[in-house]
Write a protein that holds these residues in place. Structure first.
Motif, PDB file in Angstrom:
ATOM      1  N   ASP A 306       0.829  -1.213   0.000  1.00 29.94           N
ATOM      2  CA  ASP A 306       0.000   0.000   0.000  1.00 29.94           C
ATOM      3  C   ASP A 306       0.858   1.255   0.000  1.00 29.94           C
ATOM      4  O   ASP A 306       0.531   2.251  -0.648  1.00 29.94           O
ATOM      5  CB  ASP A 306      -0.920   0.003   1.219  1.00 29.94           C
ATOM      6  N   CYS A 307       1.978   1.200   0.729  1.00 29.37           N
ATOM      7  CA  CYS A 307       2.898   2.341   0.740  1.00 29.37           C
ATOM      8  C   CYS A 307       3.520   2.567  -0.637  1.00 29.37           C
ATOM      9  O   CYS A 307       3.698   3.709  -1.072  1.00 29.37           O
ATOM     10  CB  CYS A 307       4.006   2.110   1.771  1.00 29.37           C
ATOM     11  N   VAL A 308       3.840   1.479  -1.322  1.00 28.75           N
ATOM     12  CA  VAL A 308       4.412   1.584  -2.666  1.00 28.75           C
ATOM     13  C   VAL A 308       3.419   2.270  -3.608  1.00 28.75           C
ATOM     14  O   VAL A 308       3.750   3.244  -4.296  1.00 28.75           O
ATOM     15  CB  VAL A 308       4.793   0.189  -3.218  1.00 28.75           C
ATOM     16  N   GLY A 309       2.178   1.771  -3.635  1.00 24.51           N
ATOM     17  CA  GLY A 309       1.175   2.344  -4.520  1.00 24.51           C
ATOM     18  C   GLY A 309       0.855   3.789  -4.190  1.00 24.51           C
ATOM     19  O   GLY A 309       0.655   4.622  -5.091  1.00 24.51           O
ATOM     20  N   THR A 310       0.831   4.113  -2.904  1.00 26.19           N
ATOM     21  CA  THR A 310       0.532   5.482  -2.480  1.00 26.19           C
ATOM     22  C   THR A 310       1.668   6.427  -2.860  1.00 26.19           C
ATOM     23  O   THR A 310       1.430   7.542  -3.369  1.00 26.19           O
ATOM     24  CB  THR A 310       0.285   5.521  -0.960  1.00 26.19           C
ATOM     25  N   ALA A 311       2.904   6.014  -2.625  1.00 25.76           N
ATOM     26  CA  ALA A 311       4.056   6.862  -2.954  1.00 25.76           C
ATOM     27  C   ALA A 311       4.118   7.148  -4.454  1.00 25.76           C
ATOM     28  O   ALA A 311       4.443   8.271  -4.870  1.00 25.76           O
ATOM     29  CB  ALA A 311       5.347   6.192  -2.483  1.00 25.76           C
ATOM     30  N   ILE A 312       3.810   6.158  -5.261  1.00 23.66           N
ATOM     31  CA  ILE A 312       3.814   6.363  -6.714  1.00 23.66           C
ATOM     32  C   ILE A 312       2.760   7.387  -7.108  1.00 23.66           C
ATOM     33  O   ILE A 312       3.014   8.276  -7.940  1.00 23.66           O
ATOM     34  CB  ILE A 312       3.599   5.025  -7.443  1.00 23.66           C
ATOM     35  N   ARG A 313       1.575   7.292  -6.497  1.00 19.19           N
ATOM     36  CA  ARG A 313       0.510   8.252  -6.802  1.00 19.19           C
ATOM     37  C   ARG A 313       0.897   9.675  -6.402  1.00 19.19           C
ATOM     38  O   ARG A 313       0.399  10.650  -6.983  1.00 19.19           O
ATOM     39  CB  ARG A 313      -0.784   7.839  -6.087  1.00 19.19           C
ATOM     40  N   LEU A 314       1.763   9.798  -5.433  1.00 20.09           N
ATOM     41  CA  LEU A 314       2.179  11.121  -4.955  1.00 20.09           C
ATOM     42  C   LEU A 314       3.456  11.604  -5.626  1.00 20.09           C
ATOM     43  O   LEU A 314       4.041  12.598  -5.197  1.00 20.09           O
ATOM     44  CB  LEU A 314       2.351  11.090  -3.432  1.00 20.09           C
ATOM     45  N   GLY A 315       3.901  10.915  -6.673  1.00 22.74           N
ATOM     46  CA  GLY A 315       5.006  11.416  -7.479  1.00 22.74           C
ATOM     47  C   GLY A 315       6.394  11.054  -7.017  1.00 22.74           C
ATOM     48  O   GLY A 315       7.346  11.804  -7.247  1.00 22.74           O
ATOM     49  N   ALA A 316       6.561   9.896  -6.389  1.00 21.26           N
ATOM     50  CA  ALA A 316       7.893   9.466  -5.961  1.00 21.26           C
ATOM     51  C   ALA A 316       8.837   9.337  -7.152  1.00 21.26           C
ATOM     52  O   ALA A 316       8.436   8.907  -8.243  1.00 21.26           O
ATOM     53  CB  ALA A 316       7.799   8.134  -5.222  1.00 21.26           C
ATOM     54  N   ILE A 355       6.385  -1.574 -11.408  1.00 16.47           N
ATOM     55  CA  ILE A 355       6.948  -2.202 -12.604  1.00 16.47           C
ATOM     56  C   ILE A 355       6.593  -1.387 -13.845  1.00 16.47           C
ATOM     57  O   ILE A 355       7.434  -1.156 -14.724  1.00 16.47           O
ATOM     58  CB  ILE A 355       6.445  -3.654 -12.735  1.00 16.47           C
ATOM     59  N   ALA A 356       5.343  -0.915 -13.912  1.00 14.92           N
ATOM     60  CA  ALA A 356       4.901  -0.134 -15.069  1.00 14.92           C
ATOM     61  C   ALA A 356       5.607   1.216 -15.146  1.00 14.92           C
ATOM     62  O   ALA A 356       5.960   1.681 -16.232  1.00 14.92           O
ATOM     63  CB  ALA A 356       3.385   0.072 -15.005  1.00 14.92           C
ATOM     64  N   VAL A 357       5.821   1.848 -14.000  1.00 15.03           N
ATOM     65  CA  VAL A 357       6.389   3.198 -13.975  1.00 15.03           C
ATOM     66  C   VAL A 357       7.910   3.180 -14.055  1.00 15.03           C
ATOM     67  O   VAL A 357       8.519   3.953 -14.811  1.00 15.03           O
ATOM     68  CB  VAL A 357       5.936   3.943 -12.705  1.00 15.03           C
ATOM     69  N   PHE A 358       8.544   2.296 -13.283  1.00 19.17           N
ATOM     70  CA  PHE A 358      10.000   2.301 -13.176  1.00 19.17           C
ATOM     71  C   PHE A 358      10.680   1.181 -13.956  1.00 19.17           C
ATOM     72  O   PHE A 358      11.915   1.160 -14.075  1.00 19.17           O
ATOM     73  CB  PHE A 358      10.425   2.207 -11.700  1.00 19.17           C
ATOM     74  N   GLY A 359       9.895   0.248 -14.468  1.00 23.37           N
ATOM     75  CA  GLY A 359      10.460  -0.795 -15.310  1.00 23.37           C
ATOM     76  C   GLY A 359      11.001  -2.002 -14.580  1.00 23.37           C
ATOM     77  O   GLY A 359      11.591  -2.890 -15.217  1.00 23.37           O
ATOM     78  N   HIS A 360      10.796  -2.088 -13.269  1.00 25.69           N
ATOM     79  CA  HIS A 360      11.291  -3.257 -12.519  1.00 25.69           C
ATOM     80  C   HIS A 360      10.497  -3.415 -11.227  1.00 25.69           C
ATOM     81  O   HIS A 360       9.891  -2.459 -10.721  1.00 25.69           O
ATOM     82  CB  HIS A 360      12.787  -3.114 -12.194  1.00 25.69           C
ATOM     83  N   ASP A 361      10.530  -4.621 -10.690  1.00 26.04           N
ATOM     84  CA  ASP A 361       9.876  -4.917  -9.417  1.00 26.04           C
ATOM     85  C   ASP A 361      10.599  -4.137  -8.318  1.00 26.04           C
ATOM     86  O   ASP A 361      11.836  -4.152  -8.257  1.00 26.04           O
ATOM     87  CB  ASP A 361       9.952  -6.426  -9.141  1.00 26.04           C
ATOM     88  N   PRO A 362       9.869  -3.448  -7.435  1.00 22.79           N
ATOM     89  CA  PRO A 362      10.538  -2.643  -6.406  1.00 22.79           C
ATOM     90  C   PRO A 362      11.132  -3.462  -5.274  1.00 22.79           C
ATOM     91  O   PRO A 362      11.911  -2.948  -4.470  1.00 22.79           O
ATOM     92  CB  PRO A 362       9.395  -1.762  -5.879  1.00 22.79           C
ATOM     93  N   ARG A 363      10.807  -4.751  -5.211  1.00 25.14           N
ATOM     94  CA  ARG A 363      11.219  -5.571  -4.070  1.00 25.14           C
ATOM     95  C   ARG A 363      12.653  -6.059  -4.175  1.00 25.14           C
ATOM     96  O   ARG A 363      13.092  -6.529  -5.218  1.00 25.14           O
ATOM     97  CB  ARG A 363      10.267  -6.759  -3.927  1.00 25.14           C
ATOM     98  N   ILE A 364      13.360  -5.930  -3.062  1.00 23.47           N
ATOM     99  CA  ILE A 364      14.700  -6.509  -2.916  1.00 23.47           C
ATOM    100  C   ILE A 364      14.619  -7.473  -1.740  1.00 23.47           C
ATOM    101  O   ILE A 364      14.340  -7.060  -0.611  1.00 23.47           O
ATOM    102  CB  ILE A 364      15.773  -5.437  -2.651  1.00 23.47           C
TER     103      ILE A 364
END
Length: 494
Positions: A306-316, A355-364
């Motif tokens: 949820d934090c990932v999706g929210t941060a993307i919506r806020l322009g991270a 993945i759609a915005v940055f081109g890769h899975d954000p998980r490490i």
């Protein structure tokens, strides 16, 4: 049962989902349900198995298999198939208080236990449930159920999350006078401020709260029990008290630099976003901004997503999500057979958007933070990471994740969100009522019971069982209401 050949004739179909790059432009729900005729075909896929694990709600290998509420899933799916929507609604509400919540946020334990998983895909029970409840609202079948007789008994429910609301609904319908106390400015608890709007639109909560008020439940917001009002005052004014305050202590990350600015607990971050959205559509700017920042999310669960999706919506500018444990397999292993909960890798909406915005899975995976690095103004700027590997403790035999020597790296981090779970109930509340606690700081009761060590004081939800799912909280609330009712009346028909 549904259509005898339904699972052979019809493939699993689910709601149409808005494309990631489109939905990140707003905070609205982004799933469009199937048309009625198509949804009925999904009901046809249910075969009413001889042993319907979907409704069992039992523990297998330490995890729940099937619905904890024991919704009679095959009956519901059959009614959907035949288009008998009103009867389906009546059947569903015999076991469920708030299907409009779980059909949006539940991970669908029923579907994970569906027999169709053995050789195809499960019945879309979660979306069938959504179709039932939304059809019921649209047709005016969901109406206030005002008790014809009042018992004269008064019950205080502390906390308005899913367990508190379920407790209040059940006890009020039994005829007791129920008052719900909520310390926040709006009713809903976790549902309101812990789950983003794109997963659960808050109008869905407001719709239900209005009905409960019409039924006679009294809601008092901005009242922090244990601070604004004492336990003794509640015990004097009410015949019974039910503590439903959640597992509100977030687990922290104690490393050098933790005191830096712009490091937040996930629940505080998500709460600030939702409150600003509801108050002013972000015009007041009273929220934690991610715009133009490199964001690091610590934690791989639902809240982290949820934090990932929210941060993307806020322009991270970028989003990195850290997970201590190894990546789960993409498919079940032999050690994880059906009908156990599938321990497989899940890519949720937030990760899909990254993945759609940055081109890769954000998980490490297998990675944690060892230090936060500040600038000269005290703001976090970077995070030092280290890789982890599983290693058995020779004394205990347990597997621990330990640092890999020489694997340290440093990444950009101007906003850090800690989504590492919760530890238990908050001390000031449990101290106020002087209730006993478990070693995990949950409120203690006898096994499968809900009355605390203090007579007349009950508990339910995450405060009782620890951090869990909304569906478990609703079940806890229903069972606690039954226990309270029996203690007041000598028996219960709930």
């Amino acid at each position: 049962m549904g259509k005898p050949t339904g699972f052979l004739e019809y493939k699993r179909e689910t709601a149409k989902v808005e494309a990631p790059k489109d939905r990140i432009k707003h905070f609205n729900e982004f799933r469009t349900p199937l048309k009625k005729e198509e949804q009925q075909k999904q009901g046809a896929r249910c075969m009413e198995c001889g042993v319907p694990f979907c409704q069992a709600g039992t523990m297998i290998a330490g995890m729940a298999s099937g619905c904890p509420l024991h919704n009679l899933v095959p009956e519901l799916n059959d009614l959907v198939y035949h288009g008998n929507w009103e009867q389906a609604y009546t059947r569903l509400t015999k076991t469920h208080c708030f299907p409009e919540f779980t059909c949006r946020v539940c991970p669908a334990l029923c579907e994970a236990a569906c027999t169709c998983n053995l050789d195809s895909q499960p019945v879309s029970t979660k979306e069938n449930e959504r179709a039932i409840i939304e059809t019921a609202y649209a047709n005016g079948w969901v109406t206030p159920r005002i008790p014809k007789v009042r018992t004269g008994k008064k019950v205080a429910v502390v906390g308005s999350g899913p367990s508190g609301l379920a407790t209040a609904m059940q006890l009020n319908r039994r005829g007791h006078q129920v008052t719900v106390f909520e310390r926040k400015d709006r009713i809903g608890g976790l549902l309101r401020y812990g789950i983003p709007n794109m997963k659960l639109d808050k109008s869905v909560i407001d719709r239900r709260i209005k009905l409960m008020e019409e039924e006679g439940v009294v809601f008092k917001t901005g009242v922090d029990v244990g601070k604004d009002i004492t336990a003794k005052e509640l015990q004097k004014d009410f015949d019974r008290i039910v503590l439903c305050c959640g597992a509100s202590n977030p687990r922290d990350i104690k490393v050098p630099g933790r005191e830096a600015n712009n490091i937040f607990f996930a629940v505080d971050y998500l709460s600030s976003i939702t409150k600003s959205l509801l108050d002013s559509n972000f015009k007041d700017k009273n929220f934690v901004s991610a715009k133009g920042k490199h964001v690091v999310v610590i934690g791989g669960g639902d809240t982290g997503n949820d934090c990932v999706g929210t941060a993307i919506r806020l322009g991270a500018k970028s989003v990195t999500q850290l997970e201590m444990m190894p990546k789960a397999p993409d498919e079940r292993t032999e050690m994880n057979p059906w009908p156990e909960w599938p321990r497989i890798c899940k890519t949720d909406y937030g990760q899909e958007e990254a993945i759609a915005v940055f081109g890769h899975d954000p998980r490490i995976y297998q990675t944690t933070v060892t230090e936060f690095i500040k600038d000269d103004k005290g703001n976090v700027q970077k995070a030092k990471l280290v890789k982890l590997e599983p290693k058995k403790d020779e004394k205990t035999g347990r597997m621990n994740m330990v640092p890999v020597e020489g694997s340290e790296t440093i990444i950009e981090a101007q906003l850090v969100l800690i989504a590492a779970g919760f530890l238990g109930s908050q001390k000031y509340v449990t101290d106020a009522f002087k209730v006993d606690l478990t070693p995990r700081t949950n409120v203690a009761t006898k096994p499968d019971q809900y009355e605390t060590s203090v007579p007349g004081v009950f508990t339910a939800g995450d405060m009782h069982r620890g951090q869990s799912l909304v569906v478990w909280a609703i079940r806890e609330g229903r069972k606690a209401a039954e226990a309270v009712d029996a203690s007041l009346m000598g028996y219960s028909n709930l």
